[in-house]
Design a protein around this motif. Structure first.
Motif, PDB file in Angstrom:
ATOM      1  N   GLY A 266     114.374  15.565  48.555  1.00 55.40           N
ATOM      2  CA  GLY A 266     115.387  16.055  47.835  1.00 55.40           C
ATOM      3  C   GLY A 266     115.402  16.214  46.463  1.00 55.40           C
ATOM      4  N   TYR A 267     114.645  15.184  45.945  1.00 57.33           N
ATOM      5  CA  TYR A 267     114.496  14.994  44.429  1.00 57.33           C
ATOM      6  C   TYR A 267     113.244  16.010  44.154  1.00 57.33           C
ATOM      7  CZ  TYR A 267     113.012  12.846  40.020  1.00 57.33           C
ATOM      8  OH  TYR A 267     112.571  12.875  38.766  1.00 57.33           O
ATOM      9  N   TYR A 268     112.284  15.651  44.903  1.00 56.59           N
ATOM     10  CA  TYR A 268     111.059  16.675  44.555  1.00 56.59           C
ATOM     11  C   TYR A 268     111.409  18.274  44.557  1.00 56.59           C
ATOM     12  CZ  TYR A 268     107.428  13.192  45.442  1.00 56.59           C
ATOM     13  OH  TYR A 268     106.703  12.205  45.450  1.00 56.59           O
ATOM     14  N   THR A 269     112.476  18.462  45.445  1.00 61.42           N
ATOM     15  CA  THR A 269     112.850  20.051  45.752  1.00 61.42           C
ATOM     16  C   THR A 269     113.768  20.498  44.427  1.00 61.42           C
ATOM     17  OG1 THR A 269     112.688  20.105  47.978  1.00 61.42           O
ATOM     18  CG2 THR A 269     114.132  21.577  47.150  1.00 61.42           C
ATOM     19  N   GLU A 270     114.675  19.399  43.999  1.00 60.22           N
ATOM     20  CA  GLU A 270     115.340  19.718  42.782  1.00 60.22           C
ATOM     21  C   GLU A 270     114.490  19.730  41.658  1.00 60.22           C
ATOM     22  OE1 GLU A 270     118.653  16.729  43.055  1.00 60.22           O
ATOM     23  OE2 GLU A 270     118.402  16.722  40.640  1.00 60.22           O
ATOM     24  N   ARG A 271     113.259  18.891  41.626  1.00 65.20           N
ATOM     25  CA  ARG A 271     112.589  18.926  40.265  1.00 65.20           C
ATOM     26  C   ARG A 271     111.545  20.389  40.500  1.00 65.20           C
ATOM     27  NH1 ARG A 271     111.016  14.553  37.406  1.00 65.20           N
ATOM     28  NH2 ARG A 271     110.090  16.333  36.367  1.00 65.20           N
ATOM     29  N   PHE A 272     111.536  20.668  41.733  1.00 67.63           N
ATOM     30  CA  PHE A 272     110.215  21.653  41.691  1.00 67.63           C
ATOM     31  C   PHE A 272     110.988  23.214  41.750  1.00 67.63           C
ATOM     32  CE2 PHE A 272     107.361  18.681  44.033  1.00 67.63           C
ATOM     33  CZ  PHE A 272     107.080  17.711  42.886  1.00 67.63           C
ATOM     34  N   ALA A 273     112.364  23.236  41.757  1.00 64.57           N
ATOM     35  CA  ALA A 273     113.052  24.376  42.052  1.00 64.57           C
ATOM     36  C   ALA A 273     112.594  25.355  41.016  1.00 64.57           C
ATOM     37  CB  ALA A 273     114.300  24.383  42.103  1.00 64.57           C
ATOM     38  N   PRO A 274     112.459  25.021  39.690  1.00 68.88           N
ATOM     39  CA  PRO A 274     112.189  25.938  38.652  1.00 68.88           C
ATOM     40  C   PRO A 274     110.757  26.485  38.739  1.00 68.88           C
ATOM     41  CG  PRO A 274     113.276  23.902  37.550  1.00 68.88           C
ATOM     42  CD  PRO A 274     112.794  23.803  39.329  1.00 68.88           C
ATOM     43  N   LEU A 275     110.057  25.842  39.578  1.00 70.19           N
ATOM     44  CA  LEU A 275     108.458  26.435  39.678  1.00 70.19           C
ATOM     45  C   LEU A 275     108.338  27.712  40.495  1.00 70.19           C
ATOM     46  CD1 LEU A 275     106.898  22.886  40.238  1.00 70.19           C
ATOM     47  CD2 LEU A 275     107.063  23.836  38.244  1.00 70.19           C
ATOM     48  N   ARG A 276     109.533  27.858  41.218  1.00 72.60           N
ATOM     49  CA  ARG A 276     109.567  29.306  42.081  1.00 72.60           C
ATOM     50  C   ARG A 276     109.024  30.471  40.888  1.00 72.60           C
ATOM     51  NH1 ARG A 276     114.072  26.750  44.907  1.00 72.60           N
ATOM     52  NH2 ARG A 276     113.416  26.002  46.755  1.00 72.60           N
ATOM     53  N   GLU A 277     109.492  30.236  39.692  1.00 72.75           N
ATOM     54  CA  GLU A 277     109.100  31.525  38.820  1.00 72.75           C
ATOM     55  C   GLU A 277     107.675  31.568  38.576  1.00 72.75           C
ATOM     56  OE1 GLU A 277     110.539  30.139  34.548  1.00 72.75           O
ATOM     57  OE2 GLU A 277     112.424  30.303  36.123  1.00 72.75           O
ATOM     58  N   HIS A 278     106.766  30.447  38.979  1.00 72.89           N
ATOM     59  CA  HIS A 278     105.456  30.405  38.832  1.00 72.89           C
ATOM     60  C   HIS A 278     104.826  31.036  40.025  1.00 72.89           C
ATOM     61  CE1 HIS A 278     105.568  28.508  34.559  1.00 72.89           C
ATOM     62  NE2 HIS A 278     106.417  27.714  35.116  1.00 72.89           N
ATOM     63  N   GLY A 279     105.534  31.352  40.936  1.00 66.99           N
ATOM     64  CA  GLY A 279     105.037  31.789  42.344  1.00 66.99           C
ATOM     65  C   GLY A 279     104.890  30.543  43.006  1.00 66.99           C
ATOM     66  N   VAL A 280     105.359  29.391  42.910  1.00 68.03           N
ATOM     67  CA  VAL A 280     105.239  28.357  43.817  1.00 68.03           C
ATOM     68  C   VAL A 280     106.170  28.361  44.895  1.00 68.03           C
ATOM     69  CG1 VAL A 280     104.939  25.773  44.089  1.00 68.03           C
ATOM     70  CG2 VAL A 280     104.279  27.032  41.943  1.00 68.03           C
ATOM     71  N   VAL A 281     105.815  28.189  46.357  1.00 68.58           N
ATOM     72  CA  VAL A 281     106.704  28.241  47.235  1.00 68.58           C
ATOM     73  C   VAL A 281     107.124  26.699  47.426  1.00 68.58           C
ATOM     74  CG1 VAL A 281     106.996  28.633  49.792  1.00 68.58           C
ATOM     75  CG2 VAL A 281     105.562  30.086  48.665  1.00 68.58           C
ATOM     76  N   VAL A 282     108.365  26.395  47.228  1.00 70.61           N
ATOM     77  CA  VAL A 282     108.906  25.314  47.381  1.00 70.61           C
ATOM     78  C   VAL A 282     109.811  25.133  48.441  1.00 70.61           C
ATOM     79  CG1 VAL A 282     110.645  23.457  46.133  1.00 70.61           C
ATOM     80  CG2 VAL A 282     108.894  25.046  44.734  1.00 70.61           C
ATOM     81  N   PRO A 283     109.949  24.100  49.183  1.00 69.73           N
ATOM     82  CA  PRO A 283     110.865  24.130  50.414  1.00 69.73           C
ATOM     83  C   PRO A 283     112.317  24.002  49.873  1.00 69.73           C
ATOM     84  CG  PRO A 283     109.465  22.142  50.463  1.00 69.73           C
ATOM     85  CD  PRO A 283     108.954  22.949  49.251  1.00 69.73           C
ATOM     86  N   PRO A 284     113.190  24.820  50.857  1.00 66.80           N
ATOM     87  CA  PRO A 284     114.760  24.916  50.430  1.00 66.80           C
ATOM     88  C   PRO A 284     115.172  23.717  50.451  1.00 66.80           C
ATOM     89  CG  PRO A 284     114.032  25.733  52.501  1.00 66.80           C
ATOM     90  CD  PRO A 284     112.591  25.370  52.020  1.00 66.80           C
ATOM     91  N   ALA A 285     116.538  23.661  49.756  1.00 61.89           N
ATOM     92  CA  ALA A 285     117.071  22.559  49.442  1.00 61.89           C
ATOM     93  C   ALA A 285     118.047  22.068  50.509  1.00 61.89           C
ATOM     94  CB  ALA A 285     117.995  22.624  48.172  1.00 61.89           C
ATOM     95  N   ASP A 286     118.371  23.113  51.515  1.00 66.48           N
ATOM     96  CA  ASP A 286     119.366  22.734  52.503  1.00 66.48           C
ATOM     97  C   ASP A 286     118.651  21.654  53.733  1.00 66.48           C
ATOM     98  OD1 ASP A 286     117.541  24.711  53.516  1.00 66.48           O
ATOM     99  OD2 ASP A 286     118.802  24.682  55.436  1.00 66.48           O
ATOM    100  N   ARG A 287     119.705  21.097  54.077  1.00 64.56           N
ATOM    101  CA  ARG A 287     119.083  19.734  55.161  1.00 64.56           C
ATOM    102  C   ARG A 287     118.995  20.475  56.606  1.00 64.56           C
ATOM    103  NH1 ARG A 287     119.739  14.751  52.666  1.00 64.56           N
ATOM    104  NH2 ARG A 287     118.927  14.009  54.762  1.00 64.56           N
TER     105      ARG A 287
END
Lengths: 376, 378
Positions: A266-287
């Protein structure tokens, strides 16, 4: 390679660091104990009972490994020579080798571009009159699209073997991983969510007949009553008492360990969410339908990020760079003309960062910082 | 005290005492596994493989999850597959034949030598479909490998040995499993070298078989190219903890074998000329290694029950010959086809035999047997 030493290894260097004394005692007690039944004994039965209770499954059958459990499941469901089983093209080889090992045909279907698990539409288009079963696998942080796959199986009269090797504890729409398929499988390989002190796994089912069949198949086709009477051609895929006693010792902490994994993810996802604008696919935050086994990103400059992380002491890992249909072992099963673009893409662009419960908060931050400053 | 001795259980197998005596060395080995966090395969398994290679003289020793898997991997590594036939004795543990079936080939049964219980080298025909001959070395001695090898050489068919029980057995100095293309070891807990759970090994001098078996146990992959399966493999790795236990025991294996021989001699001395005992172990293909002390008796099943009531554990190896097992019904065999195997199944009985056993235990077992067979309670 730079000279930097790795300070955050990809796998836990010792998942049982706090349990060495307990494990030694288990081994000594078994070796010197009055009950010298060291395989498929009382402790294994107790572990099966406890897992029935925690998962709600009608039957839990402990066996030699997660891969062994897949083979028992396929055999119990009657998969044999010439039968087709639909498997994801991007996955661990066991989904294909277990089918091929029975003389069956693994039919590779492409994966969803975001979750990287079996795409129900691709699976649907792979169905033929020889299709006997579908074997989706939960992968990284996502359970496969079980509602759609279950509906597909029902429409075509197929059975489902649910490879939940990495997903013990995950829940999708209220149903736990391992309980969606006719048979579900967990692996206890040491680094798995409920890792053990050696090789082992379990198969879960609600169908008493399938449970009985797997119990028979795991121990040379014997019925558990008549010794040395072999009803079916079986395997040796059994569970040792050392492992069972150790799993029983560890079971009370499982929830806490899974929570720790989920918090890190969850922490990773929170930190990495902004990277989506760089085209990175980040797992969604829902559980819902999330597991926290392997935290993988998809990105264009995968190899550069990997080098960048290593320079900062963080080990990262690429999973399944070669899709299964291109493995020499399975290439002859890959029908000509069929392509698996999402599997190819996932293989070429995934990068997983360390995710294990013993990581310190400092290490977790180090991983997240190192990933983020690559894009800064 | 005397009463205690008379009523104490004599289990068919236990290692309570010897495990305790060897715990210090075992714990040292196990702690190395724990400290390195190498629970599956890993350096301790590699160390054990090297130690078994040194003990047996094998060029290659490949640790796997159990003896049955070792047979399956050996057969596959040797190229046995669908459409092939493999000669297997009708009297053995089921795995000798089910391994053949599991690789898609057909077991073709042959009768045994009634004295050694092992494959009779003259009791089978080699055809164009025969892909291998699999002798099994049961109980205390090997199959007659001179006669068997002279036949198979003439027929040009490879020999794959089910040497699961045969650690320590040698033929003219060559360890079991290494007389043909390859063999196996089982480390099932009761074995001469037993683990604390399941473990097994493939033995071979053939680098090609070794390479394939090693890849097959690890999902068909190799260390050089771990991302790709070259073969459709399985997961059959050995647990580090089992390798640690086995390494500690291997250091004392020859002592254990000597102890087993003393116990076997004690049985033979006490049971010789007992009415109703039809056969004692007949060593023709020695030197023997007593994994199992097996006798043939009249009213075997009643004797098993009598001994059980007397607190003595036994095993029947094997109550049903393979050609009459339900799992091989599709091969279409019937009773009477393999008379030596069938006769053995009705009369054989394995007695307790392990290093923890005392001579006084042997006395009690033999007295109980004699009491039953002669009708005079001991």
């Amino acid at each position: 390679m730079s000279g930097t030493s790795i300070t955050v290894p990809f796998f836990s260097p010792d998942p049982f660091v706090a349990d060495h004394d307990a494990l030694l005692k288990i081994i000594y007690d078994l070796g010197t104990g009055p009950d010298q039944k060291l395989i498929l004994g009382d402790r294994t039965a107790e572990l099966e009972r406890r897992l029935r209770r925690t998962t709600g499954a009608g039957d839990v059958v402990a066996c030699g490994s997660g891969t062994g459990a897949l083979t028992l499941a396929l055999r119990a469901l009657g998969v044999g020579a010439g039968d087709e089983v639909i498997v994801p093209a991007f996955c661990f080889p066991a989904v294909a080798s277990t089918v091929a090992g029975l003389g069956g045909v693994p039919v590779f279907a492409d994966v969803d571009p975001l979750t990287m698990t079996l795409d129900p539409n691709a699976a649907e288009s792979a169905v033929t009159e020889r299709t006997k079963a579908v074997m989706p696998a939960h992968l990284f942080t996502a359970m496969a699209a079980m509602p759609a796959l279950t509906a597909l199986a029902r429409r075509h009269g197929l059975t489902i073997v649910e490879d939940a090797a990495v997903a013990q504890g995950a829940v999708l729409d209220g149903t736990p991983a391992g309980r969606w398929g006719d048979i579900g499988v967990f692996s206890f390989f040491p680094i798995k969510p409920f890792g053990g002190a050696g090789e082992g796994g379990v198969a879960l089912t609600d169908e008493p007949e399938l449970g009985r069949a797997m119990r028979m198949l795991r121990n040379h086709g014997q019925d558990g009553v008549h010794r040395f009477l072999h009803h079916r051609i079986g395997y040796n895929s059994r569970f040792d008492e050392v492992l069972a006693a150790f799993q029983l010792h560890r079971l009370p902490e499982l929830t806490e360990r899974l929570d720790r994994r989920a918090r890190i993810a969850g922490y990773y996802t929170e930190r990495f969410a902004p990277l989506r604008e760089h085209g990175v696919v980040v797992p969604p935050a829902d559980r819902n339908g999330r597991c926290a086994h392997t935290y993988a990103l998809l990105l264009q400059r995968r190899d550069d990020l990997r080098t960048h992380l290593e320079e900062r002491g963080v080990a990262a890992k690429v999973f399944y760079p070669v899709p299964l249909p291109r493995h020499p072992a399975f290439a002859h099963h890959a029908s000509a003309g069929r392509v698996w673009p999402h599997a190819e893409y996932a293989g070429a662009h995934n990068l997983a960062v360390p995710l294990w419960p013993e990581l310190t908060d400092g290490q977790v931050e180090q991983v997240a910082d190192s990933v983020c400053d690559f894009f800064a | 005290m005397v009463a205690d001795q008379l009523t104490a259980e004599i289990p068919f197998f236990t290692q309570r005492r010897s495990f305790d005596l060897r715990w210090e060395e075992m714990a040292r080995q196990i702690c190395e596994v724990l400290d390195r966090g190498e629970y599956s395969q890993g350096r301790k398994v590699a160390e054990f493989e090297a130690a078994i290679a040194a003990y047996t003289g094998a060029q290659h020793a490949i640790g796997v999850n159990n003896g049955t898997d070792a047979l399956v991997l050996l057969l596959r590594a040797a190229g046995v597959g669908p459409g092939d036939e493999v000669i297997v004795p009708a009297f053995t543990f089921v795995a000798s034949a089910s391994a053949v079936a599991l690789v898609g080939a057909r077991p073709v049964f042959a009768d045994i030598d009634p004295e050694t219980y092992n494959l009779d080298p003259e009791a089978f025909d080699v055809t164009s479909r025969t892909r291998a001959v699999m002798p099994v070395h049961l109980f205390c001695q090997m199959a007659d490998m001179d006669r068997l090898l002279s036949r198979t050489r003439r027929d040009g068919v490879p020999v794959l040995e089910d040497s699961a029980e045969a650690i320590g057995m040698r033929w003219n100095g060559v360890h079991a499993g290494l007389l043909g293309a390859g063999g196996v070891l089982s480390f099932f807990p009761t074995k001469t070298l037993g683990a604390l759970g399941d473990a097994g090994m493939v033995l071979t001098d053939d680098p090609r078989i070794a390479e394939r078996a090693a890849a097959l146990r690890w999902h068909g992959r190799t260390a050089a190219d771990p991302d790709v399966s070259g073969l459709a493999g399985v997961n059959s790795k050995m647990d580090g903890i089992q390798a640690a236990v086995l390494l500690a025991k291997l250091a004392r294996l020859d002592e254990d074998i000597a102890r087993r021989a003393v116990l076997a001699d004690a049985y033979t001395e006490r049971l010789r000329d007992t009415p109703g005992v039809l056969r004692l172990p007949t060593v023709k293909n020695g030197p023997p290694v007593f994994y199992v002390y097996l006798i043939e008796v009249e009213r075997r099943d009643e004797l098993v029950e009598h001994l059980r009531r007397d607190g003595i554990g036994t095993e029947v190896y094997y109550p049903t010959p393979l050609h009459l097992q339900p799992c091989f019904a599709d091969l279409g065999h019937s009773r009477g086809e393999f008379p030596n195997a069938e006769a053995a199944c009705g009369r054989t009985l394995a007695l307790p035999l392990y290093p923890d056993l005392g001579i006084e235990d042997v006395d009690r077992v033999c007295a109980s047997i004699r009491g039953f067979l002669t009708g005079r309670p001991s």
